[in-house]
Design an enzyme around this catalytic site. Structure first.
Site, PDB file in Angstrom:
ATOM      1  N   THR A   6       1.988  -1.543   8.925  1.00 48.16           N
ATOM      2  CA  THR A   6       2.043  -2.073   7.616  1.00 48.16           C
ATOM      3  C   THR A   6       1.469  -1.272   6.434  1.00 48.16           C
ATOM      4  OG1 THR A   6       1.965  -4.398   8.325  1.00 48.16           O
ATOM      5  CG2 THR A   6       1.067  -4.039   6.077  1.00 48.16           C
ATOM      6  N   LYS A  15      11.404  -2.325  -1.422  1.00 44.99           N
ATOM      7  CA  LYS A  15      10.595  -2.829  -2.631  1.00 44.99           C
ATOM      8  C   LYS A  15      10.713  -2.185  -3.957  1.00 44.99           C
ATOM      9  CE  LYS A  15       7.286  -4.751   0.987  1.00 44.99           C
ATOM     10  NZ  LYS A  15       6.034  -4.714   1.519  1.00 44.99           N
ATOM     11  N   HIS A  54      10.167  -3.776   3.275  1.00 43.80           N
ATOM     12  CA  HIS A  54       9.993  -4.971   4.296  1.00 43.80           C
ATOM     13  C   HIS A  54      11.015  -4.992   5.358  1.00 43.80           C
ATOM     14  CE1 HIS A  54       9.256  -9.279   5.238  1.00 43.80           C
ATOM     15  NE2 HIS A  54      10.872  -9.274   5.329  1.00 43.80           N
ATOM     16  N   ASN A  99       3.852   0.004  -0.279  1.00 45.76           N
ATOM     17  CA  ASN A  99       4.429   0.460   1.183  1.00 45.76           C
ATOM     18  C   ASN A  99       5.927   0.231   1.470  1.00 45.76           C
ATOM     19  OD1 ASN A  99       4.729  -2.311   1.754  1.00 45.76           O
ATOM     20  ND2 ASN A  99       3.579  -2.603   3.492  1.00 45.76           N
ATOM     21  N   PHE A 127      -4.915 -10.775  -1.044  1.00 45.92           N
ATOM     22  CA  PHE A 127      -3.966  -9.860  -1.555  1.00 45.92           C
ATOM     23  C   PHE A 127      -2.727 -10.363  -2.161  1.00 45.92           C
ATOM     24  CE2 PHE A 127      -2.877  -9.921   2.985  1.00 45.92           C
ATOM     25  CZ  PHE A 127      -1.438 -10.339   3.039  1.00 45.92           C
ATOM     26  N   ARG A 130      11.785  -2.926  12.586  1.00 46.30           N
ATOM     27  CA  ARG A 130      10.158  -2.871  12.486  1.00 46.30           C
ATOM     28  C   ARG A 130       9.701  -1.445  12.785  1.00 46.30           C
ATOM     29  NH1 ARG A 130       7.147  -6.443   9.350  1.00 46.30           N
ATOM     30  NH2 ARG A 130       5.638  -6.044  10.650  1.00 46.30           N
ATOM     31  N   ARG A 147       7.627   4.056   6.314  1.00 41.88           N
ATOM     32  CA  ARG A 147       6.304   4.025   5.563  1.00 41.88           C
ATOM     33  C   ARG A 147       5.410   5.424   5.754  1.00 41.88           C
ATOM     34  NH1 ARG A 147       5.242  -2.328   7.292  1.00 41.88           N
ATOM     35  NH2 ARG A 147       6.137  -3.427   5.471  1.00 41.88           N
ATOM     36  N   GLU A 188      14.536 -15.704   6.445  1.00 35.00           N
ATOM     37  CA  GLU A 188      14.479 -14.786   5.208  1.00 35.00           C
ATOM     38  C   GLU A 188      15.883 -14.499   4.681  1.00 35.00           C
ATOM     39  OE1 GLU A 188      12.139 -11.218   6.855  1.00 35.00           O
ATOM     40  OE2 GLU A 188      10.026 -12.427   6.538  1.00 35.00           O
ATOM     41  N   TYR A 247       7.029 -14.788   1.387  1.00 36.58           N
ATOM     42  CA  TYR A 247       5.603 -14.375   1.991  1.00 36.58           C
ATOM     43  C   TYR A 247       4.600 -15.445   2.008  1.00 36.58           C
ATOM     44  CZ  TYR A 247       6.931  -9.414   1.078  1.00 36.58           C
ATOM     45  OH  TYR A 247       7.344  -8.370   1.273  1.00 36.58           O
TER      46      TYR A 247
HETATM   47  N1  UDP Z   1      -0.301  -6.411   2.020  1.00 38.50           N
HETATM   48  C1  UDP Z   1      -1.186  -5.951   1.322  1.00 38.50           C
HETATM   49  N2  UDP Z   1      -2.443  -5.702   1.356  1.00 38.50           N
HETATM   50  C2  UDP Z   1      -2.767  -6.114   2.930  1.00 38.50           C
HETATM   51  C3  UDP Z   1      -1.909  -6.670   3.695  1.00 38.50           C
HETATM   52  C4  UDP Z   1      -0.530  -6.659   3.103  1.00 38.50           C
HETATM   53  O1  UDP Z   1      -0.699  -5.736  -0.138  1.00 38.50           O
HETATM   54  O2  UDP Z   1      -3.865  -6.028   3.169  1.00 38.50           O
HETATM   55  C5  UDP Z   1       0.984  -6.471   1.406  1.00 38.50           C
HETATM   56  C6  UDP Z   1       2.187  -5.499   2.070  1.00 38.50           C
HETATM   57  O3  UDP Z   1       3.128  -5.302   1.093  1.00 38.50           O
HETATM   58  C7  UDP Z   1       2.633  -5.702   3.191  1.00 38.50           C
HETATM   59  C8  UDP Z   1       2.763  -7.340   2.686  1.00 38.50           C
HETATM   60  O4  UDP Z   1       1.784  -7.829   1.920  1.00 38.50           O
HETATM   61  O5  UDP Z   1       4.021  -5.319   3.609  1.00 38.50           O
HETATM   62  C9  UDP Z   1       3.341  -8.561   4.003  1.00 38.50           C
HETATM   63  O6  UDP Z   1       2.036  -8.073   4.813  1.00 38.50           O
HETATM   64  P1  UDP Z   1       2.196  -8.137   6.478  1.00 38.50           P
HETATM   65  O7  UDP Z   1       1.094  -8.339   7.054  1.00 38.50           O
HETATM   66  O8  UDP Z   1       3.059  -9.225   6.753  1.00 38.50           O
HETATM   67  O9  UDP Z   1       3.077  -6.886   6.623  1.00 38.50           O
HETATM   68  P2  UDP Z   1       4.387  -6.182   7.028  1.00 38.50           P
HETATM   69  O10 UDP Z   1       5.047  -7.442   7.626  1.00 38.50           O
HETATM   70  O11 UDP Z   1       5.171  -6.089   5.752  1.00 38.50           O
HETATM   71  O12 UDP Z   1       4.348  -5.268   7.750  1.00 38.50           O
HETATM   72 MG    MG Z   2       5.123  -9.577   7.719  1.00 38.92          MG
END
Ligand code: UDP
Ligand code: MG
Length: 150
Positions: free
Chosen positions: A91, A9, A115, A112, A57, A85, A102, A126, A49
């Protein structure tokens, strides 16, 4: 072979973490089959997304992701989706284990760093959002048996 979409990112790019992140995936034994920098257009962010469109958010997520160039990659390998992952960690970087990307490089959930696709179905979806078929390169390493037991 399995594939995953992984993206450094804008915060990760600005902080000079691209090389370290690519190194970790290479050292794991995964194969980089596509990569490029891009300032993601709004349409791609919304597609990427789409499960989060109605979340509180989402506006800040969109601003964050569109705040600078991202480094987009496709990684190939056996079970790469689950492996990637695990390598990126939870996350919320405050909950991500040390040793994960992370966990090692982030503090706030809204910064974070990286992705990675959360399922094989997401990965296919994706990859298709961000790469044309002819931008993803299949190739055989000299001896795959140094990574895989056949
Ligand atoms: N995100 C955020 N606040 C939150 C949850 C998610 O800013 O409370 C952002 C963060 O950048 C995250 C992305 O939204 O990586 C996608 O969220 P997801 O729950 O899918 O997490 P990921 O799959 O990236 O671990
Ligand atoms: Mg996700």
């Amino acid at each position: 072979m399995d594939r995953s979409f992984v993206m450094v990112k804008p915060d990760g790019v600005q902080r000079g973490l691209v090389g370290n992140i690519v190194s970790r995936f290479e050292a794991k034994g995964l194969k980089l089959v596509a990569a490029r920098f891009e300032n993601l257009p709004e349409t791609c962010v919304t597609e990427q997304y789409k499960e989060h469109l109605s979340k509180p958010f989402f506006p800040s997520l969109k601003t964050y992701i569109m705040g600078g160039p991202c480094f987009l990659m496709v990684w190939e390998g056996r079970n790469v989706v689950a492996i990637a992952r695990k390598m990126i960690g939870s996350t919320n970087p405050q909950e991500a284990a040390p040793g994960t990307i992370r966990g090692d490089f982030g503090i706030d959930i809204g910064r974070n760093v990286i992705h990675a696709s959360d399922s094989p179905e997401s990965a296919a979806r994706e990859i298709a959002i961000h790469f044309k078929n002819n931008e993803v390169f299949s190739y055989t390493r000299i001896d795959e048996s140094v990574v895989y037991e056949y």
